[in-house]
Design an enzyme around this catalytic site. Structure first.
Site: not given
Lengths: 309, 432
Positions: A18, A106, A222, A260
């Protein structure tokens, strides 16, 4: 040394045919990573040119590992297929070698796919999953080193600081901060910003504590979840090396996802303030501004007798 | 999304980013209305009472006639909790129309009064913020003789990395309060993904709620169907508060809050796109999403443009640390191109509160010189006339800074994040 991957670890790239997989495999090879092959079902027998050398493509992870004796794999497979790619790699590593490291870059994998994949990986006890939705892991060497992921290799140097973070570019910022006080890194691990992931903070802290090359740790968390609080409580009793910590998201409003998938304050839980407080209670030196990480780290190294000024 | 995954071309451009690797245009959070959740419940064998979705007072009255129930609930439909205890205001917020966004009507006249007070007015709840939400949809539901109220939720427990089912005998209450004051009233079971929800787990949970006989049987069926619905529809959360036991021992979902995992959009494209209510979402956030940017609007006056979610949050935090207030969260991703940078500036400037902009880029695969060109292009084409501070670091940082310096534009440069934050705060004349 460094943790989990050495400077000479052999790496497979899943999704190498890819666009993204090929681009980053090339960057990894340029940096000095020993990319030994790729895996794309149905494209076995092809060769992929990585600029500095060519590598073979395998049709399955089991054949890729059998043929190359790979130590690790990195996944650049699109979200619909990434969960299964993780499980295929986990099963193949367990069967062929009894161990292996899977790095999943990913972003955007459905959470329920990750619930399934993480349980699957955990039942194969020799296999470690890093990510998903992470920049990867890098162990810099004297020359090059082993970079498994998408981080810019050139900002790193071999050294004695272990870095662990949920974020990508904020990890680069932390790396730059160590470099600003002339310290390199043993290994940098991005554990990713998804709500359900593989390797966590505690795994990284335990490995850094056991690694003789690592002398101090930078930990970047975080908002969202409670992994930082749990890691801080664990570190208090189990980590002797100095830790410098930062939490992103002090100004994030509750109930909103901040980029996120996992970065969300829900039901008043998972705030930066709670996490900073947990860090402080565990004796972790906190930076309120990432530009201060270098100076604070320097202070901790001096305190520990690891630097003279 | 398939575009990003075409087989590798003969020649690869250096500016290939990694953000496109995995992003698809999709809502950041995908919530649906109660009436849609109830339809989903009904289709999946989860007991609900009869109800009708309405968008006007006339439809509400028709619904009342159709339902043929003496008592009905008239429920405001917005994507926020706390509706029952909310307050309805006129659209200009000048006066209060009615207390409570969920009303029990005992006759046709009350249905008319309540629906008139709800539709077209602003509902303010503790989850909507002071600005409230305009109510466009209404749900008229048959009454139900309640013997007891419970709480039930299914969600993903990120710590245990498993699906968690949570139930409590304290129905109708704020679950966070129950967790705080009487944690023993909350019962939890975790589902092993390889075995799925097992019979003994369903039974144990029902028994822990004090159910027996026909009610336990009814609960057993409901929880099994609800779990299947959760998995099959890639839910991120299903919450029923209250879940009730009727006087004839049936377990019924009297409320329904359903959220979907937006990462799974590719599996449910048609169904979700049909249910999505764009009027419930922030217009700028929708536009950002379409441009593959991650944007959240905030209350401050310093716009931020950053690559990476963690760094974007850190940038907001440091602005605040230096006495300023961030106007937004904006992540352009790891591989932003000139066009995306331009779109990002446009979205930031749409917010009238923005008095200055801080750009913070740590170039990885993305090169600082490309970002610098994008900034200049955006500044010129958008006729930017507010202070702009740019902090560049990482790949090709010197070229990037040189390009900005040579541009002749009024762009302030900073070497690190702290300096950048300090500069933009002082340029706009201090905090808010």
């Amino acid at each position: 040394m460094g943790i989990w991957i050495g400077e000479d670890s052999k790496v497979i790239v899943q999704g190498i045919t890819g666009k993204q997989g090929h681009f980053h495999a090339t960057k990894m090879a340029e940096f000095g990573t020993d990319v030994v092959g790729g895996c794309t079902p149905g494209k076995q027998g092809q060769k992929v040119d990585l600029g500095v050398y060519e590598v073979p493509v395998f049709g399955s992870m089991i054949s890729a590992i059998r043929e190359t004796d790979a130590d690790a794999t990195v996944i650049y497979v699109p979200p619909p297929f990434a969960g299964e790619a993780i499980m295929e790699a986990a099963d193949a590593f367990q069967q062929v070698k009894g161990q292996g490291v899977i790095v999943c870059i990913t972003e955007g994998i459905p959470t329920l796919d990750m619930v399934k994949a993480v349980a699957y990986v955990n039942s194969r006890t020799g296999v470690r999953l890093i990510g998903p939705n992470c920049p990867g892991i890098i162990t810099p060497g004297e020359q090059g080193g082993c970079k498994i992921g998408i981080m810019p290799g050139h900002i790193h140097a071999k050294g004695r600081i272990g870095v662990v973070s949920k974020s990508g570019t904020l990890t680069y910022e932390a790396v730059a901060q160590t470099m600003s006080i002339d310290e390199g890194q043993s290994t940098c691990v991005g554990i990713g910003g998804d709500p359900v992931n593989g390797t966590g903070f505690i795994d990284c802290l335990a490995a850094f504590e056991a690694d003789p090359q690592t002398k101090a740790i930078v930990m970047i968390g975080e908002i969202g979840g409670s992994a930082e609080e749990e890691a801080a409580a664990w570190a208090k009793d189990n980590v002797s090396k100095p830790i410098v910590g930062f939490i992103a998201g002090s100004t994030a409003p509750p109930g909103k996802r901040m980029g996120h998938a996992g970065a969300i304050i829900s039901g008043g839980k998972g705030t930066a303030e709670e996490k900073f407080a947990a860090f402080e209670a565990a004796g972790i030196a906190c930076a309120r501004d990432p530009s201060e990480i270098g100076v604070i780290l320097l202070g901790e190294l001096v305190k520990a007798g690891l630097r003279s000024e | 999304m398939t575009k990003a995954f075409e087989p590798c071309p003969m020649k690869l451009s250096l500016s290939v980013g990694f953000k496109v690797l995995v992003r698809v245009a999709r809502p950041i959070e995908m919530n649906i209305h109660e009436y849609q959740a109830k339809a989903l419940f009904r289709d999946n064998g989860v007991n609900v009472v009869e109800g009708i979705h309405c968008t006007s007072v006339e439809q509400a009255l028709e619904a009342y006639d159709t339902l043929n129930s003496q008592i009905v609930a008239v429920k405001s439909q917005i994507h926020a909790g706390g509706r029952g205890k909310g307050t309805l205001y006129t659209p200009d917020r000048s006066s209060i129309v009615m207390e409570g966004g969920v009303k029990i009507a005992f006759n046709r006249e009350e249905v008319e009064t309540y629906s008139t007070n709800i539709i077209g007015n602003l509902l303010v709840t503790k989850q909507t913020g002071a600005e409230g939400k305009l109510v466009r949809n209404l749900y008229v539901e048959s009454g139900c003789a309640i013997a007891h109220e419970y709480y039930l939720a299914i969600l993903v427990d990120r710590e245990e990395k498993a699906v968690l089912i949570m139930a409590s005998t304290e129905g109708g209450m704020d679950i966070e309060e129950v967790a705080e004051n009487s944690p023993e009233a909350i019962h939890k079971i975790w589902v092993d993904p390889s075995s799925g929800l097992l019979g003994f787990q369903k039974r144990d949970l029902g028994v822990s709620l004090g159910l027996s006989g026909a009610a336990l049987k009814s609960f057993f069926a409901l929880i099994g169907n609800l779990y299947r619905l959760f998995i099959d529809n890639d839910c991120s959360m299903v919450e029923i508060n209250p879940l009730v036991k009727s006087e004839d021992d049936e377990i019924i979902a009297l409320d329904g809050k359903v959220g979907f995992d937006s990462n799974a959009h590719f599996r449910h494209r048609a169904a979700w796109d049909e249910m999505r209510d764009l009027s419930e979402e922030d217009a700028a956030e929708i536009r950002a999403d379409e441009a593959d940017l991650s944007y959240v609007n905030l209350d401050g006056n310093i716009g931020c443009l950053v690559n990476g979610a963690g760094l974007a949050m850190a940038t907001m935090d440091v602005i605040k640390l230096y006495g300023g207030e961030p106007a937004n969260f904006l992540d352009v991703g790891g591989g932003a191109n000139e066009e995306q940078v331009k779109t990002a500036f446009g979205i930031i400037l749409e917010d009238e509160n923005v008095k200055g902009i801080l750009v913070n880029i740590f170039g990885g695969i993305m090169r600082c010189d490309i970002i610098a060109r994008g900034i200049i292009e955006a500044t010129k084409s958008l006729d930017l006339n507010i202070p702009l501070v740019v902090r560049l670091a990482g790949t090709n940082v010197d070229e990037g800074k040189e390009i900005l310096a040579q541009s002749g534009l009024n762009i302030h440069s900073a070497n690190d994040l702290a300096e950048g934050a300090e500069k933009i705060v002082s340029l706009i004349g201090g905090g808010v």
